[in-house]
Design a protein around this motif. Structure first.
Motif, PDB file in Angstrom:
ATOM      1  N   GLY A 135     -66.193  42.949 -44.574  1.00 33.36           N
ATOM      2  CA  GLY A 135     -66.147  42.439 -43.218  1.00 33.36           C
ATOM      3  C   GLY A 135     -66.174  40.921 -43.109  1.00 33.36           C
ATOM      4  N   VAL A 136     -66.025  40.219 -44.230  1.00 36.21           N
ATOM      5  CA  VAL A 136     -65.997  38.759 -44.185  1.00 36.21           C
ATOM      6  C   VAL A 136     -64.764  38.282 -43.422  1.00 36.21           C
ATOM      7  N   ARG A 137     -63.640  38.946 -43.633  1.00 39.51           N
ATOM      8  CA  ARG A 137     -62.402  38.584 -42.927  1.00 39.51           C
ATOM      9  C   ARG A 137     -62.345  39.338 -41.608  1.00 39.51           C
ATOM     10  N   PRO A 138     -61.878  38.694 -40.545  1.00 40.14           N
ATOM     11  CA  PRO A 138     -61.793  39.378 -39.252  1.00 40.14           C
ATOM     12  C   PRO A 138     -60.727  40.471 -39.275  1.00 40.14           C
ATOM     13  N   GLY A 139     -61.003  41.537 -38.559  1.00 40.80           N
ATOM     14  CA  GLY A 139     -60.088  42.661 -38.471  1.00 40.80           C
ATOM     15  C   GLY A 139     -60.782  43.945 -38.883  1.00 40.80           C
ATOM     16  N   VAL A 140     -60.078  45.048 -38.692  1.00 41.63           N
ATOM     17  CA  VAL A 140     -60.599  46.347 -39.111  1.00 41.63           C
ATOM     18  C   VAL A 140     -59.552  47.032 -39.982  1.00 41.63           C
ATOM     19  N   LEU A 141     -60.011  47.770 -40.951  1.00 43.70           N
ATOM     20  CA  LEU A 141     -59.086  48.538 -41.781  1.00 43.70           C
ATOM     21  C   LEU A 141     -58.638  49.762 -41.006  1.00 43.70           C
ATOM     22  N   ALA A 142     -57.350  50.032 -41.074  1.00 45.73           N
ATOM     23  CA  ALA A 142     -56.757  51.181 -40.396  1.00 45.73           C
ATOM     24  C   ALA A 142     -55.747  51.811 -41.343  1.00 45.73           C
ATOM     25  N   LEU A 143     -55.316  53.021 -41.006  1.00 51.03           N
ATOM     26  CA  LEU A 143     -54.311  53.724 -41.798  1.00 51.03           C
ATOM     27  C   LEU A 143     -53.039  53.852 -40.985  1.00 51.03           C
ATOM     28  N   CYS A 144     -51.907  53.661 -41.632  1.00 48.61           N
ATOM     29  CA  CYS A 144     -50.614  53.767 -40.975  1.00 48.61           C
ATOM     30  C   CYS A 144     -50.488  55.142 -40.319  1.00 48.61           C
ATOM     31  N   ALA A 145     -49.946  55.163 -39.114  1.00 46.82           N
ATOM     32  CA  ALA A 145     -49.794  56.410 -38.369  1.00 46.82           C
ATOM     33  C   ALA A 145     -48.672  57.295 -38.905  1.00 46.82           C
ATOM     34  N   SER A 146     -47.845  56.767 -39.796  1.00 45.99           N
ATOM     35  CA  SER A 146     -46.793  57.592 -40.385  1.00 45.99           C
ATOM     36  C   SER A 146     -47.424  58.669 -41.257  1.00 45.99           C
ATOM     37  N   PRO A 147     -47.087  59.936 -41.024  1.00 38.06           N
ATOM     38  CA  PRO A 147     -47.710  61.008 -41.807  1.00 38.06           C
ATOM     39  C   PRO A 147     -47.351  60.975 -43.293  1.00 38.06           C
ATOM     40  N   THR A 148     -46.267  60.328 -43.666  1.00 36.29           N
ATOM     41  CA  THR A 148     -45.920  60.249 -45.086  1.00 36.29           C
ATOM     42  C   THR A 148     -46.447  58.980 -45.734  1.00 36.29           C
ATOM     43  N   CYS A 149     -46.731  57.961 -44.958  1.00 37.43           N
ATOM     44  CA  CYS A 149     -47.163  56.678 -45.515  1.00 37.43           C
ATOM     45  C   CYS A 149     -48.682  56.636 -45.706  1.00 37.43           C
ATOM     46  N   ARG A 150     -49.391  56.556 -44.617  1.00 37.57           N
ATOM     47  CA  ARG A 150     -50.855  56.478 -44.589  1.00 37.57           C
ATOM     48  C   ARG A 150     -51.410  55.295 -45.381  1.00 37.57           C
ATOM     49  N   ALA A 151     -50.645  54.194 -45.428  1.00 36.84           N
ATOM     50  CA  ALA A 151     -51.102  52.978 -46.098  1.00 36.84           C
ATOM     51  C   ALA A 151     -52.254  52.357 -45.333  1.00 36.84           C
ATOM     52  N   ALA A 152     -53.173  51.762 -46.062  1.00 33.24           N
ATOM     53  CA  ALA A 152     -54.259  51.018 -45.435  1.00 33.24           C
ATOM     54  C   ALA A 152     -53.752  49.613 -45.093  1.00 33.24           C
ATOM     55  N   PHE A 153     -54.156  49.114 -43.929  1.00 34.15           N
ATOM     56  CA  PHE A 153     -53.800  47.758 -43.544  1.00 34.15           C
ATOM     57  C   PHE A 153     -54.942  47.161 -42.742  1.00 34.15           C
ATOM     58  N   LEU A 154     -54.992  45.837 -42.707  1.00 29.25           N
ATOM     59  CA  LEU A 154     -56.005  45.124 -41.939  1.00 29.25           C
ATOM     60  C   LEU A 154     -55.429  44.834 -40.557  1.00 29.25           C
ATOM     61  N   ASP A 155     -56.006  45.460 -39.551  1.00 26.57           N
ATOM     62  CA  ASP A 155     -55.554  45.286 -38.168  1.00 26.57           C
ATOM     63  C   ASP A 155     -56.292  44.101 -37.563  1.00 26.57           C
ATOM     64  N   THR A 156     -55.553  43.035 -37.332  1.00 24.86           N
ATOM     65  CA  THR A 156     -56.135  41.839 -36.713  1.00 24.86           C
ATOM     66  C   THR A 156     -55.591  41.638 -35.296  1.00 24.86           C
ATOM     67  N   SER A 157     -54.926  42.665 -34.759  1.00 20.25           N
ATOM     68  CA  SER A 157     -54.401  42.550 -33.398  1.00 20.25           C
ATOM     69  C   SER A 157     -55.564  42.411 -32.410  1.00 20.25           C
ATOM     70  N   ARG A 158     -55.279  41.828 -31.283  1.00 19.79           N
ATOM     71  CA  ARG A 158     -56.333  41.541 -30.295  1.00 19.79           C
ATOM     72  C   ARG A 158     -57.150  42.786 -29.952  1.00 19.79           C
ATOM     73  N   GLY A 159     -56.501  43.890 -29.633  1.00 18.31           N
ATOM     74  CA  GLY A 159     -57.225  45.101 -29.247  1.00 18.31           C
ATOM     75  C   GLY A 159     -57.495  46.051 -30.399  1.00 18.31           C
ATOM     76  N   ARG A 160     -57.118  45.651 -31.596  1.00 20.92           N
ATOM     77  CA  ARG A 160     -57.264  46.496 -32.804  1.00 20.92           C
ATOM     78  C   ARG A 160     -56.580  47.843 -32.586  1.00 20.92           C
ATOM     79  N   THR A 161     -55.336  47.786 -32.046  1.00 20.66           N
ATOM     80  CA  THR A 161     -54.587  49.002 -31.717  1.00 20.66           C
ATOM     81  C   THR A 161     -53.305  49.157 -32.522  1.00 20.66           C
ATOM     82  N   ARG A 162     -53.127  48.343 -33.535  1.00 21.75           N
ATOM     83  CA  ARG A 162     -51.916  48.437 -34.353  1.00 21.75           C
ATOM     84  C   ARG A 162     -51.850  49.817 -34.998  1.00 21.75           C
ATOM     85  N   ARG A 163     -50.649  50.417 -35.042  1.00 20.27           N
ATOM     86  CA  ARG A 163     -50.504  51.779 -35.555  1.00 20.27           C
ATOM     87  C   ARG A 163     -49.795  51.855 -36.898  1.00 20.27           C
ATOM     88  N   TRP A 164     -49.000  50.857 -37.237  1.00 20.15           N
ATOM     89  CA  TRP A 164     -48.132  50.950 -38.411  1.00 20.15           C
ATOM     90  C   TRP A 164     -48.506  49.901 -39.440  1.00 20.15           C
TER      91      TRP A 164
END
Length: 184
Positions: A135-164
């Motif tokens: 948690g040192v870097r701002p953002g939250v870890l999320a998983l890609c919404a693609s059912p075949t991908c599911r890659a982890a990414f750091l969501d730094t969007s304002r509302g933390r609503t990034r899906r891909w």
């Protein structure tokens, strides 16, 4: 697999870009660093150029990549980081020995030693993963919404609503699939 390896997906976050060297994890996996030479290419592209890369280096890199992916996935799902993954990440960070350096134009670059080694480069990747996972870097870890991908990414969007993981790949594939299902 063809003679030519698939292109790298390079994002702004080192550790999650590294986990993205294996894509479509829940579909037909695409390995983007199948050889030591491709690992050296990826490291160079990320500003971590090394003089040589061996099969043992590739194996260590693959172990680290998977440990980061497992820990990031667990965190994105609200679960504790698995002990084995934490141990691999911590060991790679401790072994690394790279030093951060300030450039004259105010940027950071990494000094990987003489000669620059894969061990040092992987230490930089592991350190970046620790900053994200702790948690040192701002953002939250999320998983890609693609059912075949599911890659982890750091969501730094304002509302933390990034899906891909990437709009240019997974997001566009999903949009095209929805459009096709509506008009097909």
């Amino acid at each position: 697999m063809s003679e030519r390896a698939p292109e790298f997906r390079v994002g702004s976050v080192l550790a999650t870009s590294f986990t993205g060297t294996l894509t479509e994890r829940c579909g037909t996996p695409v390995e983007r660093i199948p050889t030591p030479a491709r690992l050296a290419d990826w490291l160079s592209e990320m500003g971590l150029a090394v003089d040589a890369c061996s099969p043992a280096d590739l194996a260590a890199a693959t172990d680290l990549r998977e440990a980061i992916h497992v820990a990031a996935t667990a965190q994105a799902l609200g679960r504790p980081h698995p002990r084995d993954a934490v141990d691999v990440i911590n060991a790679a960070s401790a072994r690394g020995g790279a030093a951060a350096a300030l450039t004259r134009d105010g940027h950071r670059r990494w000094l990987l030693g003489r000669p620059p080694t894969v061990v040092a480069a992987l230490g930089v990747v592991a350190t970046d993963a620790i900053e994200i996972l702790s948690g040192v870097r701002p953002g939250v870890l999320a998983l890609c919404a693609s059912p075949t991908c599911r890659a982890a990414f750091l969501d730094t969007s304002r509302g933390r609503t990034r899906r891909w993981c990437e709009m240019n790949t997974c997001g566009n594939h999903e949009k095209k699939a929805r459009l096709k299902s509506r008009h097909g």
